[in-house]
Enzyme design. Structure first.
Site, short mmCIF file in Angstrom:
data_model
loop_
_atom_site.label_atom_id
_atom_site.label_comp_id
_atom_site.label_asym_id
_atom_site.label_seq_id
_atom_site.Cartn_x
_atom_site.Cartn_y
_atom_site.Cartn_z
CD GLU A 177 -2.79 1.31 2.43
OE1 GLU A 177 -2.64 0.50 3.36
OE2 GLU A 177 -3.66 2.18 2.43
CE LYS A 219 -5.86 -0.32 1.65
NZ LYS A 219 -6.53 -0.92 2.80
P1 13P Z 1 -9.19 4.16 4.06
O1 13P Z 1 -10.02 3.38 3.08
O2 13P Z 1 -9.98 4.76 5.16
O3 13P Z 1 -8.27 5.14 3.38
O4 13P Z 1 -8.24 3.13 4.77
C1 13P Z 1 -7.58 2.21 4.00
C2 13P Z 1 -6.43 1.70 4.75
O5 13P Z 1 -6.33 0.53 4.98
C3 13P Z 1 -5.41 2.63 5.21
O6 13P Z 1 -4.24 1.92 5.49
#
Ligand code: 13P
Length: 359
Positions: A177, A219
Site C-alpha cells: 500500500e 493497494k
Molecule cells: P481508508 O479506506 O480509510 O483510506 O483506509 C484504508 C487503509 O487501509 C489505510 O491503510
C-alpha cells in the site's frame, strides 16, 4: 515458500467481485474516530466495535478478506472465539496490518517513513500461527511544495519491497500500500504524476527484492484532485486518470489492485470505482477491487455509537456499503442504490434515517 498457495490466496482475495475490508485502524486512529462521535476510547469498546463488524450477517457475500490490527487479532468475541477464527468462520480470509506506523522522516520535513521491518520475520510467523493469511503495510507520500522528495519515495518503496519479500517467505500474501495522500490543493494532474512515479519506484524495488508479483495485491490511491483543490473533477475524469496511471505502472502479473478510500465519502468511492469498471473492465489485466476502511465503515460506526441497541442497524449500514462496492466492481452501482436501502431503513424506523437526514 509455497508459491502456488500464495497465488491461490491472492486470487481468492479478489475473486467473485468481492473486496477487502480494512478494519486495522491502530489504537490512536480508532480512538480518534471514536472521539469524533463521543464514543469512549477503551479497549473493550474497540473490541465490541470489531465484533459488530465481523458478526455482520452475510458480509462474506461481498467481502473476501478482512485486515485486522495487532490488538484485535489477540482479542476474542464475547463468546470466546478469537477474532481471526471468527473471521474465517464467517467465510472471510483473515489478514493483519504489520507496519508499526508512519514516522517523521529524518532530514525530510513534512515527509514520513513507515517503520516495522525490525523483528518482522518473527512477527509474521506468530500472525500466521494465529490464522492470518495475508498482511498489509502502508507507506504515505504527501504532495506539497517541493515534496515528495526522491529520498522519501525511494525509502518507502524499498521498505514496502522488503516487507513483501518477508511476507512471501512466511507464506502470507503482501498487500502493498503506497498511499499518495489526498490532502492538499494539488491538481489531479499532479496526483497522477506523483502516483505514477511512486508506483514505478515500488515495482522497481519489488522486482529487485525478488517479490513474486503473482502472489501479491497492490493497494493504491485513486488519482484524485487534492481535497482543497478548487477544481474537483468529475467521476469519469477521475476514473480515466486512475486507470491510465495504473496501466502505465502496474505489471499485468499482479492479480489484483484494491483501492484504499483515503477520506473520500462512501458514495464517491463507489461511484469512481464503478466508473473505472464500466469504462475499462475489458482492458485491464488485473481485477480492480476495493480495500476500504472509512468508505465502508463510516456510516456503521456513526450509527453504532457504542450502543448495543444500535448493533443491528449498524450492521445493516455496513452490509449496504459492502454491497454497493461489489456492485461498483461489477459496473452496476447506481446512486439510486443508496436511496432504495435508506428508504427501507426509514420505513423500519432504524437509526439509519438520522444519518440520511444529516447528509
Ligand atoms: P481508508 O479506506 O480509510 O483510506 O483506509 C484504508 C487503509 O487501509 C489505510 O491503510
Amino acid at each position: 515458500m509455497n508459491t502456488q498457495a500464495l497465488i491461490d490466496t491472492a486470487k481468492k482475495m479478489v475473486a467473485g467481485d468481492k473486496g477487502l475490508l480494512a478494519m486495522d485502524e491502530s489504537n490512536p486512529t480508532c480512538n480518534k474516530r471514536f472521539a469524533k462521535w463521543g464514543i469512549p476510547q477503551t479497549e473493550e469498546n474497540r473490541r465490541s466495535y470489531r465484533e459488530v463488524i465481523v458478526t455482520t450477517p452475510g458480509l462474506n457475500e461481498f467481502i473476501s478478506g478482512a485486515i485486522l490490527y495487532d490488538e484485535t487479532i489477540r482479542q476474542k468475541k464475547k463468546d470466546g472465539t478469537p477474532f481471526a477464527k471468527a473471521v474465517s468462520d464467517a467465510g472471510i480470509i483473515p489478514g493483519i496490518k504489520v507496519d508499526t506506523g508512519a514516522k517523521e522522516m529524518a532530514a525530510h520535513p513534512e515527509e514520513k517513513i513507515t517503520e516495522g521491518l525490525d523483528g518482522l520475520r518473527d512477527r509474521l510467523k506468530e500472525y500466521s500461527q494465529m490464522g492470518a493469511r495475508f498482511a498489509k503495510w502502508r507507506a504515505v507520500i504527501a504532495i506539497g511544495s517541493g515534496i515528495p522528495s526522491e529520498g522519501c519515495i525511494e525509502a518507502n518503496a524499498q521498505a514496502l519491497a522488503r516487507y513483501a519479500a518477508l511476507c512471501q517467505e512466511a507464506g502470507m500474501v503482501p498487500v502493498v500500500e503506497p498511499e499518495v495522500l489526498m490532502e492538499g490543493e494539488h491538481s489531479l494532474a499532479r496526483c497522477s504524476e506523483v502516483t505514477e512515479e511512486v508506483l514505478r519506484t515500488v515495482f522497481y524495488h519489488l522486482y529487485s527484492q525478488r517479490v513474486m508479483l503473482e502472489g501479491m495485491i497492490l493497494k493504491p490511491n485513486m488519482v484524485l484532485p487534492g481535497s482543497i483543490c478548487p477544481q474537483q473533477d468529475a467521476v469519469d475524469v477521475v476514473a480515466d486518470a486512475t486507470v491510465r496511471c495504473l496501466l502505465r505502472a502496474v505489471p499485468a502479473a499482479v492479480p489484483g489492485v484494491a483501492f484504499l478510500s483515503g477520506g473520500q465519502t462512501g458514495e464517491l468511492a463507489s461511484a469512481r470505482l464503478n466508473a473505472m469498471n464500466v469504462r475499462f473492465k475489458s482492458r485491464m489485466p488485473w481485477e480492480l477491487a476495493f480495500s476500504f476502511a472509512r468508505a465502508i465503515q463510516q456510516p456503521a460506526l456513526e450509527i453504532w455509537h457504542g450502543e448495543m441497541s444500535n448493533v443491528a442497524a449498524a450492521q445493516k449500514a455496513l452490509y449496504h456499503r459492502a454491497k454497493c462496492n461489489q456492485a461498483a466492481r461489477r459496473g452496476t452501482y447506481d446512486a439510486v442504490m443508496e436511496t432504495e436501502d435508506s428508504d427501507r431503513a426509514w420505513r423500519s424506523g432504524s437509526p439509519m434515517k438520522v444519518l440520511v437526514r444529516a447528509q
